[in-house]
Scaffold this motif. Structure first.
Motif, mmCIF file in Angstrom:
data_model
loop_
_atom_site.group_PDB
_atom_site.id
_atom_site.type_symbol
_atom_site.label_atom_id
_atom_site.label_comp_id
_atom_site.label_asym_id
_atom_site.label_seq_id
_atom_site.Cartn_x
_atom_site.Cartn_y
_atom_site.Cartn_z
ATOM 1 N N ILE A 313 40.634 60.299 -13.785
ATOM 2 C CA ILE A 313 39.522 60.297 -14.730
ATOM 3 C C ILE A 313 39.217 61.713 -15.237
ATOM 4 O O ILE A 313 38.564 61.886 -16.264
ATOM 5 N N ILE A 317 37.128 63.355 -18.546
ATOM 6 C CA ILE A 317 35.900 64.145 -18.405
ATOM 7 C C ILE A 317 35.993 65.417 -19.247
ATOM 8 O O ILE A 317 35.036 65.805 -19.935
ATOM 9 N N GLN A 332 31.771 58.484 -17.045
ATOM 10 C CA GLN A 332 32.990 58.905 -16.346
ATOM 11 C C GLN A 332 32.673 59.581 -15.014
ATOM 12 O O GLN A 332 33.362 59.352 -14.012
ATOM 13 N N GLN A 335 31.638 56.899 -12.574
ATOM 14 C CA GLN A 335 32.802 56.146 -12.116
ATOM 15 C C GLN A 335 33.609 56.937 -11.088
ATOM 16 O O GLN A 335 34.088 56.385 -10.092
ATOM 17 N N THR A 336 33.735 58.231 -11.310
ATOM 18 C CA THR A 336 34.500 59.085 -10.398
ATOM 19 C C THR A 336 33.872 59.113 -9.014
ATOM 20 O O THR A 336 34.552 58.905 -7.997
#
Length: 545
Positions: A313, A317, A332, A335-336
Motif C-alpha cells: 500500500i 500512500i 490507505q 487500511q495499512t
C-alpha cells in the motif's frame, strides 16, 4: 509493461521473499539439533555484525537503483540507467571490498567485546574466525544486490525472485550437508560445524550471483536494442546521478538496519550481564542463542507476512500524499494499520501462549523451560517490529524519512542504556523488555510524525485495535484452555526429555491449540465482518452478505 504484469511480478517477488524467509527458519531446526545452542550462539556472533556491515556497504543502493532505473526508463532514457548500472557495479565492488576489510580486521575486537578471555565455551579465537569467514560474502553480495535492483527497475521481478530462492537453497544445503558430515561422519565439534556454516553465506551469494548474471547475459541483446533505439538522453553526470541515488537510498537503510542493530546490542550486552550475576558459559550462551537466533527466527515469520502485505500500500500512500488527496490518504493509512495488526497480533500472541509446545516441537534438543519462557516473552515483540517497519516506511512515503532516523536513534539509545541493567535485574527477559521499550519509543515518534504531517485520525484505528484485541484475547484463552487437559493429564510425559512419545504428545497438543485458537479468531473475524473489511476487495469473499 502492463499493470497486470507489474502486479504479477510484485506478487512473485513477495512470494519468493516469504519463501526464502520460511526456508531460513526451517533449516534452523535440524541445524540446532546438530550443533546445539553453543554452535547457534557462535553462528549468531558472526551473522549480526555481518548483516549490519552488509547494510552499510550497500547503503540501500540496490533499491535506490531500482527506483532510478524505473524513473528514467519511463522517460524513454535507457542510456542513463545503463551508465548507472555499469558504474554501480564498480562502486559495489569497491564498497564490498572495503566492508570486507573492515569486518575482517574488526573481528577480534568484536570477539573480545562479547566473549571473555579464557572462556570454557566459545573462545575469542572461535568468534574471530567465524566473523572473518562470513566477511568473505561481502565481496559478492553487494554486486548481486545491485544487479537485482537493476532488473527490478526494468519491472522484471523474476531474476530477483529466482536469485533469492537459489541463494537461500545454496546456503542452506551447504550448511546442513557440511554440518552432517562434520558432526556425524568426521567426529567434529560444534565449533567447526558453525564455522563452516558461516561460509554458507558466501556459497549462497555465489549461487544468487550466477542466477542474475545468467539472466543479464540472456537478456543483453534485448537490452542493447533498447539502448540503440533510445532517443532520449538526460546526460546526467555521475556526481548528480549518485546524489539522486543517495537521496533515494538513505531511507531504505534506516528500516533495514533497525533489527540488526537491536540484535547487535544484545550481542554486546547479554553475555557480560549474565556473567556478572553468576551464569556459566553454557547457560549464558544458551540464553543468547535463543533470543538472537532461535526465538527471533520464529517471531520474524509473522512480521514478514504482515509487512509484505502492508507494504504493497506504501506506493499508493506516496501518490496520495504528493497529489494532496487527503481522503484517499486517510483510507490507505487506515487500511495499512488494520492489515498489519489483524495479521501480526494473533500470530504473535498465539506464539506466546503456545510457546512450550512450539519450542518442544521445533527445538527438542534445547533447554525447554528456558526456551519456552524466553519465547513467551519475545513473541509479542513481533508486533512492535512490524509496527516500526511499516510506520518508518510510511514516513518515507510522505517524504519525512529523516524522522525515521530520529525515531530509530531514540529507541536505540534506550535499548543500549537499559539492556545491561535489565538483564542483571531480570535475566534473559530483561534484554527483551529493553527491546520492547526501545521499539515502543520509536513507534510513538513515527506515529506522532505521521499524525502531524497527514492529520491522520487514529480514532477509527483505535476502535479496530480494540476489536482485534478482544478477538485475540478470546483466541488466547481458548487455545490455552484447549491444551490444558492434555498437559494436566500427562504432566510427566509432557515434561519428559525423551523423544518419541514426548514429541508426539507435543505435536498433538500444538495442533489442538492452533486449531482451536485459529478457528475461533477466524470465526469471530468473519462473523463481525472484520476480516473482509480489513483485507479489502481481494478478500471480498470474507465479507458477510
Amino acid at each position: 509493461m502492463s499493470d497486470s504484469n507489474v502486479v504479477r511480478g510484485t506478487m512473485l517477488l513477495t512470494a519468493a521473499t516469504l519463501f526464502s524467509r520460511i526456508l531460513g527458519m526451517i533449516y534452523m531446526f535440524p541445524f540446532t539439533a546438530l550443533v546445539g545452542t553453543s554452535g547457534i550462539a557462535l553462528y549468531n556472533y558472526a551473522y549480526t555484525p555481518y548483516t549490519i556491515m552488509l547494510s552499510l556497504s550497500t547503503v540501500g543502493i540496490p533499491l535506490a537503483v531500482s527506483k532510478f532505473v524505473s524513473k528514467y526508463h519511463a522517460l524513454g532514457d535507457y542510456r542513463t540507467g545503463r551508465r548507472l548500472f555499469k558504474s554501480g557495479l564498480l562502486l559495489m565492488t569497491f564498497t564490498g571490498f572495503i566492508a570486507f576489510l573492515i569486518l575482517f580486521f574488526l573481528a577480534e575486537p568484536i570477539a573480545r567485546f562479547v566473549i571473555e578471555e579464557g572462556s570454557k565455551g566459545n573462545t575469542i579465537a572461535d568468534v574471530t574466525l567465524v566473523i572473518r569467514v562470513v566477511s568473505l560474502a561481502l565481496l559478492i553480495v553487494p554486486i548481486m544486490s545491485l544487479t537485482r535492483g537493476f532488473f527490478q527497475g526494468l519491472q522484471s521481478m523474476g531474476p530477483t525472485a529466482v536469485s533469492q530462492v537459489v541463494e537461500q537453497i545454496f546456503r542452506i544445503v551447504f550448511i546442513l550437508v557440511t554440518s552432517v558430515i562434520i558432526m556425524r561422519f568426521l567426529d567434529g565439534n560444534e565449533k567447526t560445524a558453525a564455522t563452516f556454516a558461516t561460509f554458507g553465506a558466501f556459497v549462497g551469494a555465489v549461487g544468487g550471483l550466477m542466477v542474475v548474471f545468467w539472466y543479464y547475459r540472456k537478456r543483453k541483446p534485448s537490452l542493447d536494442r533498447n539502448l540503440e533505439e533510445s532517443t532520449v538522453d538526460h546526460d546526467v553526470s555521475l556526481s548528480d546521478m549518485y546524489k539522486e541515488i543517495v537521496t533515494y537510498a538513505f531511507p531504505f537503510v534506516v528500516v533495514g538496519l533497525a533489527i540488526p542493530l537491536y540484535l547487535q546490542v544484545d550481542t554486546f550486552f547479554i553475555n557480560p550481564a549474565l556473567q556478572s550475576i553468576g551464569y556459566d558459559e553454557s547457560t549464558y550462551e544458551a540464553v543468547f542463542a535463543i533470543i538472537t537466533g532461535l526465538a527471533h527466527k520464529l517471531i520474524m515469520i509473522p512480521v514478514s507476512l504482515a509487512t509484505a502485505l502492508a507494504m504493497t500500500i506504501i506506493p499508493a500512500i506516496t501518490k496520495s500524499f504528493t497529489s494532496q488527496k487527503e481522503g484517499a490518504l486517510q483510507k490507505q493509512l487506515t487500511q495499512t494499520f488494520q492489515m498489519l495488526l489483524f495479521l501480526t497480533t494473533p500470530a504473535a500472541i498465539g506464539l506466546a501462549v503456545l510457546s512450550e509446545p512450539v519450542f518442544r516441537v521445533l527445538y527438542p534438543t534445547v533447554d525447554q523451560d528456558l526456551g519456552s519462557h524466553l519465547l513467551m516473552w519475545y513473541a509479542p515483540t513481533a508486533i512492535l517490529f512490524a509496527l516500526f517497519s511499516v510506520t518508518a516506511a510510511i514516513l518515507q512515503g510522505i517524504n519525512k524519512q529523516k524522522f525515521a532516523v530520529y525515531s530509530l536513534l531514540s529507541g536505540l539509545v534506550l535499548k543500549v542504556s537499559l539492556t545491561y541493567p535489565l538483564v542483571v535485574l531480570l535475566e534473559g527477559k530483561g534484554a527483551i523488555i529493553a527491546t520492547d521499550i526501545g521499539l515502543i519509543t520509536s513507534v510513538i515518534v513515527t506515529v506522532a510524525i505521521i499524525k502531524r504531517y497527514t492529520d491522520f485520525q487514529f480514532a477509527f484505528v483505535f476502535r479496530r485495535i480494540l476489536l482485534i484485541g478482544i478477538f485475540v484475547t478470546c483466541m488466547a484463552f481458548a487455545a490455552k484452555l484447549a491444551t490444558m487437559p492434555l498437559e494436566s493429564a500427562m504432566p510427566d510425559l509432557y515434561r519428559s526429555q525423551s523423544e518419541g512419545g514426548s514429541m508426539l504428545f507435543s505435536i498433538v497438543n500444538l495442533l489442538i491449540g492452533i486449531g482451536v485458537g485459529g478457528v475461533l479468531y477466524l470465526w469471530l473475524s468473519y462473523r463481525s465482518n472484520l476480516a473482509g473489511l480489513v483485507l479489502g476487495e481481494r478478500f471480498s469473499f470474507l465479507k458477510r452478505r
